[in-house]
Scaffold this motif. Structure first.
Motif, PDB file in Angstrom:
ATOM      1  N   PHE A 126      25.596 -58.304  38.125  1.00  0.00           N
ATOM      2  CA  PHE A 126      26.030 -59.630  38.559  1.00  0.00           C
ATOM      3  C   PHE A 126      27.455 -59.973  38.112  1.00  0.00           C
ATOM      4  O   PHE A 126      27.856 -61.128  38.183  1.00  0.00           O
ATOM      5  CB  PHE A 126      25.053 -60.691  38.037  1.00  0.00           C
ATOM      6  CG  PHE A 126      23.678 -60.557  38.623  1.00  0.00           C
ATOM      7  CD1 PHE A 126      23.442 -60.884  39.949  1.00  0.00           C
ATOM      8  CD2 PHE A 126      22.626 -60.071  37.865  1.00  0.00           C
ATOM      9  CE1 PHE A 126      22.180 -60.744  40.513  1.00  0.00           C
ATOM     10  CE2 PHE A 126      21.359 -59.931  38.401  1.00  0.00           C
ATOM     11  CZ  PHE A 126      21.136 -60.268  39.734  1.00  0.00           C
ATOM     12  N   MET A 145      15.984 -61.110  38.256  1.00  0.00           N
ATOM     13  CA  MET A 145      16.528 -60.620  39.521  1.00  0.00           C
ATOM     14  C   MET A 145      16.964 -59.164  39.398  1.00  0.00           C
ATOM     15  O   MET A 145      16.803 -58.372  40.323  1.00  0.00           O
ATOM     16  CB  MET A 145      17.704 -61.502  39.953  1.00  0.00           C
ATOM     17  CG  MET A 145      17.305 -62.922  40.332  1.00  0.00           C
ATOM     18  SD  MET A 145      18.741 -63.994  40.665  1.00  0.00           S
ATOM     19  CE  MET A 145      19.436 -63.178  42.126  1.00  0.00           C
ATOM     20  N   ALA A 146      17.509 -58.799  38.227  1.00  0.00           N
ATOM     21  CA  ALA A 146      17.918 -57.411  37.999  1.00  0.00           C
ATOM     22  C   ALA A 146      16.715 -56.480  38.049  1.00  0.00           C
ATOM     23  O   ALA A 146      16.781 -55.383  38.631  1.00  0.00           O
ATOM     24  CB  ALA A 146      18.641 -57.293  36.664  1.00  0.00           C
ATOM     25  N   LEU A 149      15.846 -55.940  41.655  1.00  0.00           N
ATOM     26  CA  LEU A 149      16.813 -55.071  42.331  1.00  0.00           C
ATOM     27  C   LEU A 149      16.642 -53.614  41.897  1.00  0.00           C
ATOM     28  O   LEU A 149      16.744 -52.693  42.719  1.00  0.00           O
ATOM     29  CB  LEU A 149      18.241 -55.552  42.030  1.00  0.00           C
ATOM     30  CG  LEU A 149      18.646 -56.870  42.694  1.00  0.00           C
ATOM     31  CD1 LEU A 149      19.895 -57.439  42.039  1.00  0.00           C
ATOM     32  CD2 LEU A 149      18.873 -56.666  44.188  1.00  0.00           C
ATOM     33  N   LYS A 178      23.545 -53.294  42.739  1.00  0.00           N
ATOM     34  CA  LYS A 178      24.589 -54.325  42.710  1.00  0.00           C
ATOM     35  C   LYS A 178      24.975 -54.722  44.136  1.00  0.00           C
ATOM     36  O   LYS A 178      25.175 -55.904  44.434  1.00  0.00           O
ATOM     37  CB  LYS A 178      25.798 -53.794  41.943  1.00  0.00           C
ATOM     38  CG  LYS A 178      26.921 -54.787  41.747  1.00  0.00           C
ATOM     39  CD  LYS A 178      28.020 -54.178  40.881  1.00  0.00           C
ATOM     40  CE  LYS A 178      29.158 -55.159  40.645  1.00  0.00           C
ATOM     41  NZ  LYS A 178      30.211 -54.577  39.760  1.00  0.00           N
ATOM     42  N   SER A 181      22.423 -56.942  45.685  1.00  0.00           N
ATOM     43  CA  SER A 181      22.475 -58.317  45.180  1.00  0.00           C
ATOM     44  C   SER A 181      23.437 -59.180  45.990  1.00  0.00           C
ATOM     45  O   SER A 181      23.384 -60.407  45.927  1.00  0.00           O
ATOM     46  CB  SER A 181      22.894 -58.323  43.700  1.00  0.00           C
ATOM     47  OG  SER A 181      24.284 -58.072  43.554  1.00  0.00           O
ATOM     48  N   LYS A 182      24.308 -58.546  46.747  1.00  0.00           N
ATOM     49  CA  LYS A 182      25.303 -59.264  47.554  1.00  0.00           C
ATOM     50  C   LYS A 182      24.883 -59.373  49.022  1.00  0.00           C
ATOM     51  O   LYS A 182      25.709 -59.618  49.907  1.00  0.00           O
ATOM     52  CB  LYS A 182      26.654 -58.556  47.450  1.00  0.00           C
ATOM     53  CG  LYS A 182      27.180 -58.474  46.021  1.00  0.00           C
ATOM     54  CD  LYS A 182      28.431 -57.616  45.914  1.00  0.00           C
ATOM     55  CE  LYS A 182      28.908 -57.527  44.474  1.00  0.00           C
ATOM     56  NZ  LYS A 182      30.077 -56.653  44.303  1.00  0.00           N
TER      57      LYS A 182
END
Length: 535
Positions: A126, A145-146, A149, A178, A181-182
């Motif tokens: 993040f 959240m990590a 993911l 990562k 996450s976007k």
């Protein structure tokens, strides 16, 4: 990595993305892209179309313009610095930064991973995209959240773990997490498996297949033709900054030979040049070489290693990642790795002491490292000074550099090794990865070594440039010099070397004549400490 990754990841993408695959029209069109740098036209009227929900491969020699094209797409090279048009999801786009391209769902993962070693997995995922509430980072929510993911990419690690404590394969998957996450819609991967062993590479490709099954579009740049042929749906070939062709991998005649012809502009009947060995007597020998890990007391990374090299001989070293091949090579080259505990080097039958790099060079030992950016190059220097840097005494009689000799030497190696650089005065940081690798090799060949230790010399290099490196290795052997070649590609070792040693957990486990070797035989010796030496 293996033990930390599951075979079948659960990939959850934004709602509706899977349905997007069935939508009409391509997700990306790049038309007539031209990009110039001072003295160099890196891209010359390049066009490419990528369909939705596919894995699209981009192939080309080093310096062909592949990475430059992706930097144009992702906004690294902003709108206004290139000519041409880009359409994403049916709309014209003009990105001025990476942040703008990420905002619409285009995420690029570069060949050199952009993770911060001292930060945790959560912090890296993040970074720049923090989970905050009223300006305060919510670490509990970010950690949760990590975890989600990481599960999506099949990676079972503690999100509080520092990146420096993870393997390269795991770090590559964290980069993908990562990107997810976007809310990525188009994932660009530049040489994603170049630093991975076969197991980690296979796991990464499996992850990409899972992403494709959920509708995500990916663009993959790679020099590993077997990988691109196995995973890509379509391929664009670029040569000398121009588009050669784009084709569907399932159509007739779409094979590795077609890719090679497009990349190099000619057919290659063999991946390895013909070579007749002229092997002399043993001139370099290592006995009982024992080295301790620099940070873990008592852990031996080289365990009583014995091996030899004959004049004119190419000797390979095979082993899985972490087996101790690089540790052995670096410790022999002036003890630049670990803590020497025992062992002796003999040259022409006489014991020699090489306690530092200067002594290694004086005794005619050269080492081309596997990590060119960290150990092989000063990225702030130019091509001219880099090529002569390891043998500066050769052009500095009485301590004063002869700049004419410096330029002549640099020009000679640039021509002989076909280094694509507009001049010897350009910075090495402006060159493609493969051309940087050639500069590192040239730097050590300038010292005129009697023994050249080449650690993954063809990593990140295209098939045509690999052939040139193989020819250089053969040339060194034909001059009566010894070559030690470390490689993770077993067909390469079998195709180039005369003998092959195998290494497992810091111990040399076997030795076989290359003409008798098979990949299965080497793999068995690479994973077993009880195999007797046979050559």
């Amino acid at each position: 990595m293996s033990s930390d990754a599951v075979a079948t990841p659960v990939v959850n993408l934004p709602d509706g993305l899977a349905a997007e695959r069935a939508s009409a029209g391509p997700i990306l069109q790049m038309r007539h892209i031209t990009k110039e740098f001072p003295g160099v036209r890196a891209l010359d009227d390049v066009s490419m179309t990528v369909q939705r929900g596919v894995i699209h491969g981009i192939c080309g020699e080093n310096g062909a313009g592949k990475s430059t094209l992706m930097k144009v797409l992702s906004g690294v090279h902003p709108f206004g610095t290139y000519e041409g048009d880009i359409t994403f999801d049916g709309q014209p786009v003009a990105f001025h930064s990476i942040r703008e391209s990420e905002h619409v769902g285009i995420v690029i993962i570069h060949q050199e991973l952009a993770l911060i070693p001292e930060l945790s997995v959560t912090e890296n995922i993040f970074l720049g995209n923090e989970v905050a509430n009223h300006g305060v980072i919510d670490w509990i929510k970010a950690r949760g959240m990590a975890l989600d993911l990481l599960a999506r990419v099949g990676l079972d690690v503690d999100p509080d773990t520092a990146i420096k404590n993870l393997g390269v394969g795991q770090q590559q998957l964290i980069e993908i997490a990562k990107a997810l996450s976007k809310n990525v819609r188009l994932l660009i991967l530049d040489e994603p498996t170049s630093a991975l062993n076969e197991e980690d590479s296979a796991n990464l490709l499996n992850i990409l297949r899972g992403l494709r099954s959920r509708g995500l579009t990916s663009i993959m740049i790679t020099h590993k033709l077997n990988e691109i042929a196995s995973i890509a749906d379509s391929i664009t070939i670029i040569r000398d900054g121009r588009t050669v062709e784009t084709f569907d991998v399932h159509e007739e005649g779409a094979d590795e030979n077609r890719i090679i012809r497009g990349m190099v502009g000619r057919p290659m009947d063999s991946r390895f040049p013909e070579h007749t060995s002229n092997i002399g007597e043993v001139f370099f020998e290592v006995r009982n070489w024992t080295v301790e890990h620099p940070q873990v007391p008592g852990r031996l990374v080289c365990k009583h290693s014995d091996f030899y090299v004959k004049k004119g001989e190419i000797v390979g070293f095979a082993g899985v990642m972490g087996a101790g091949r690089t540790e052995l090579a670096r410790s022999l080259f002036g003890r630049t790795y670990g803590i020497w505990r025992d062992g002796q080097i003999f040259i022409d039958g006489l014991p020699v002491d090489v306690p530092n790099v200067s002594a290694a060079i004086e005794h005619g030992i050269a080492y081309v490292p596997e990590d060119r950016k960290v150990l092989g190059l000063n990225l702030l220097d130019n091509v001219r000074r880099t090529i002569v840097s390891a043998g500066i005494k050769r052009i500095a009689p009485r301590g004063v550099i002869n700049f004419e000799q410096e330029a002549a030497a640099a020009d000679t190696f640039r021509d002989e090794m076909r280094i694509k650089a507009s001049s010897i005065d350009v910075g090495v940081n402006t060159l493609s990865g493969g051309n940087q690798q050639k500069v590192v090799v040239a730097k050590w060949m300038f010292t005129e070594p009697i023994l050249a230790i080449l650690d993954e010399p063809t990593r990140g290099i295209d098939v045509g440039a690999k052939y040139e490196i193989y020819q250089l290795i053969n040339k060194l052997a034909d001059e009566g010099k010894g070559v030690v070649m470390i490689s993770s590609e077993l067909p390469e070792l079998i195709g180039v070397c005369d003998r092959i040693y195998t290494v497992f957990e810091g111990q040399i486990t076997g030795c076989v004549d290359a003409k008798d070797a098979t990949q299965e035989m080497l793999m068995r010796q690479m994973t077993d400490t009880a195999v007797p030496l046979t050559a």
